[in-house]
Design a protein around this motif. Structure first.
Motif, mmCIF file in Angstrom:
data_model
loop_
_atom_site.group_PDB
_atom_site.id
_atom_site.type_symbol
_atom_site.label_atom_id
_atom_site.label_comp_id
_atom_site.label_asym_id
_atom_site.label_seq_id
_atom_site.Cartn_x
_atom_site.Cartn_y
_atom_site.Cartn_z
ATOM 1 N N LYS A 124 0.855 -1.203 0.000
ATOM 2 C CA LYS A 124 0.000 0.000 0.000
ATOM 3 C C LYS A 124 0.890 1.252 0.000
ATOM 4 C CE LYS A 124 -3.565 1.296 2.856
ATOM 5 N NZ LYS A 124 -4.433 1.077 4.012
ATOM 6 N N ARG A 125 1.960 1.158 0.820
ATOM 7 C CA ARG A 125 2.888 2.294 0.931
ATOM 8 C C ARG A 125 3.608 2.524 -0.404
ATOM 9 N NH1 ARG A 125 7.815 3.121 4.026
ATOM 10 N NH2 ARG A 125 7.899 0.934 4.587
ATOM 11 N N ILE A 126 4.035 1.427 -1.061
ATOM 12 C CA ILE A 126 4.706 1.547 -2.368
ATOM 13 C C ILE A 126 3.743 2.231 -3.351
ATOM 14 C CG2 ILE A 126 5.743 0.319 -4.337
ATOM 15 C CD1 ILE A 126 6.306 -2.019 -2.345
ATOM 16 N N PHE B 259 1.791 -7.299 -6.383
ATOM 17 C CA PHE B 259 1.650 -5.835 -6.377
ATOM 18 C C PHE B 259 0.799 -5.371 -7.564
ATOM 19 C CE2 PHE B 259 3.175 -1.619 -7.788
ATOM 20 C CZ PHE B 259 2.840 -0.874 -6.666
ATOM 21 N N VAL B 260 1.065 -5.949 -8.744
ATOM 22 C CA VAL B 260 0.337 -5.552 -9.955
ATOM 23 C C VAL B 260 -1.135 -5.958 -9.864
ATOM 24 C CG1 VAL B 260 0.138 -5.951 -12.450
ATOM 25 C CG2 VAL B 260 2.382 -5.569 -11.445
ATOM 26 N N PHE C 46 4.081 9.575 -9.886
ATOM 27 C CA PHE C 46 3.721 9.421 -11.298
ATOM 28 C C PHE C 46 2.457 10.162 -11.734
ATOM 29 C CE2 PHE C 46 5.873 4.987 -10.964
ATOM 30 C CZ PHE C 46 7.130 5.589 -11.051
ATOM 31 N N LEU C 47 1.508 10.380 -10.808
ATOM 32 C CA LEU C 47 0.245 11.025 -11.237
ATOM 33 C C LEU C 47 0.446 12.431 -11.817
ATOM 34 C CD1 LEU C 47 -2.404 9.779 -8.638
ATOM 35 C CD2 LEU C 47 -2.503 9.470 -11.112
ATOM 36 N N TYR D 210 -3.171 -1.593 -5.609
ATOM 37 C CA TYR D 210 -2.283 -0.661 -4.907
ATOM 38 C C TYR D 210 -1.992 0.602 -5.708
ATOM 39 C CZ TYR D 210 -1.670 -4.817 -2.059
ATOM 40 O OH TYR D 210 -1.910 -5.906 -1.261
ATOM 41 N N LEU D 211 -1.935 0.467 -7.015
ATOM 42 C CA LEU D 211 -1.665 1.640 -7.862
ATOM 43 C C LEU D 211 -2.972 2.305 -8.273
ATOM 44 C CD1 LEU D 211 1.039 0.794 -10.576
ATOM 45 C CD2 LEU D 211 1.200 2.530 -8.819
#
Length: 415
Positions: A197-199, A231-232, A207-208, A236-237
């Protein structure tokens, strides 16, 4: 291609032209006026410089510097205030003939705000502040993920920037059995989730803004184990950033080395990503030609006609396209001739055409402008897209060789 990209392309061409010019002495004037700067103060400075230039010992240098300053002051009178992004003027004697003065002025309203204020009289024009604007803005986001460490970085051009390194408190695997092993596993899972979550939060923050500015071209994620897939696949992203993922790769290292390894391993993906859109465009262009659909055209005369009719949907323009449009005119009888040629042919044409073919007068003037810039303006005025085709790919080179680097997709057939 956006309006901004077209402006950048035009700026690149102008900078290339300016860099070729050499003065016989320190007589080429470069003037940079930053965004928001008072134009009256610049006029005042130029008047002072004009006074100082009266003392230049060499008669021809003095004449050329004074001529350049007069021309610059004349041009500045056209502006009530500095344009919103600032203004750069390049003015001086561009004549290659000894003793002949040909004072030319190039004005550039840059696509981005100028931050520099500069006045320089030199043997060359000062183009570095404009070149800075041409440096690669587009970037690829890089993320390396392991159970207990992660790196976030950017690839701009060939430069890798490390933005952040993160570490977690995820405990290692336990040998305990029974209940405590399960409890321990739950803690591990929770810690891993919190770390991911932190990543995600840090990657979103990095990046936004680039995505909103239209600079983020893709995201590549790497790691040594299955954590990168977790992660993907996890949420999370940011959803807009997830759409930008163009590769998930196995790498052995983490940290800064991991980012370098990720870029090395992604070289094919990056090349593909850059070239794929271009390849599709050119293949589509060829397909229309082979099928003779009447929905594409090429060559300067045909593309000009299509642009004048407002029939162009997408203009394709090679980076290597270097034709200029030349108008020769007799000021005595009004005879004129319009031709398209390259820069070298222009110099030959000018030397050869000494007399008016109609009345024999020597009173001829020549006007020259860049066809690529003219076509980009015409395309923008009719709402057509512009795609710059690189020379770095096989398809791009084929397009340049086969069609001289100029073609167009049409909105409708023209006869």
């Amino acid at each position: 291609m956006s309006h901004k990209s077209a402006e950048m392309y035009e700026l690149k061409k102008k900078v290339e032209e300016l860099k070729k010019i050499r003065g016989r002495a320190t007589e080429l004037v470069s003037l940079y006026i930053p965004a928001g700067y008072d134009i009256n103060k610049v006029m005042q400075q130029l008047r002072e410089e004009y006074g100082t230039a009266q003392n230049i010992k060499s008669k021809s240098t003095r004449k050329n510097v004074l001529g350049a300053l007069e021309r610059a002051m004349q041009h500045l009178k056209l502006y009530r205030q500095t344009p919103p992004t600032g203004l750069a003027l390049f003015v001086g004697n561009v004549s290659e003939q000894e003793g002949v003065s040909d004072i030319q002025l190039t004005a550039v309203i840059p696509p981005e705000p100028l931050r520099v204020r500069l006045y320089r009289c030199d043997q060359t024009f000062i183009t570095e502040p404009l070149e800075e604007m041409l440096r690669v803005k587009e970037a690829y986001g890089l993320i390396t993920v392991e159970k207990n460490e992660a790196s976030i970085g950017l690839l701009r051009g060939k430069r890798i920037e490390l933005i952040e390194e993160l570490t977690s408190n995820v405990p290692g695997k336990t040998r305990a059995g029974g209940q405590s092993a399960r409890r321990y596993e739950r803690i591990r899972e929770q810690e891993t989730h919190e770390f991911m979550k932190r990543i995600g939060e840090h990657a979103n923050k990095a990046f936004l803004p680039l995505l909103e500015a239209g600079e983020l071209k893709g995201i590549i994620i790497g790691g040594p184990g299955p954590t990168k897939e977790e992660f993907v696949e996890g949420d999370y992203l940011h959803h807009e950033l997830r759409k930008k993922i163009i590769g998930v790769l196995d790498i052995s290292y983490s940290g800064e080395y991991g980012l370098k390894e990720l870029v090395d391993k992604a070289s094919d993906i990056l090349r593909e990503h850059e070239a794929i859109k271009e390849r599709k465009l050119i293949q589509e262009f060829f397909r229309h030609l082979v099928k003779d659909t009447g929905m594409v055209t090429y060559g300067e005369h045909e593309v000009r006609k299509a642009l004048e009719l407002g029939a162009v949907d997408t203009l394709l323009l090679s980076e290597g396209y270097d034709r200029v449009r030349v108008r020769a005119k007799c000021n005595n009888c009004g005879w004129e001739e319009l031709k398209t040629m390259n820069e070298q042919e222009f110099h030959v044409y000018k030397k050869k055409l000494k007399l008016c073919p109609k009345c024999g007068s020597q009173n001829l003037t020549f006007e020259k402008w860049d066809v690529a810039e003219e076509f980009i303006k015409m395309a923008e005025e009719s709402g057509a897209n512009v795609e710059i085709i690189s020379l770095d790919t096989e398809d791009g080179q084929q397009f340049y060789k086969a069609f001289g680097g100029l073609g167009a997709f049409l909105r409708y057939k023209i006869h």
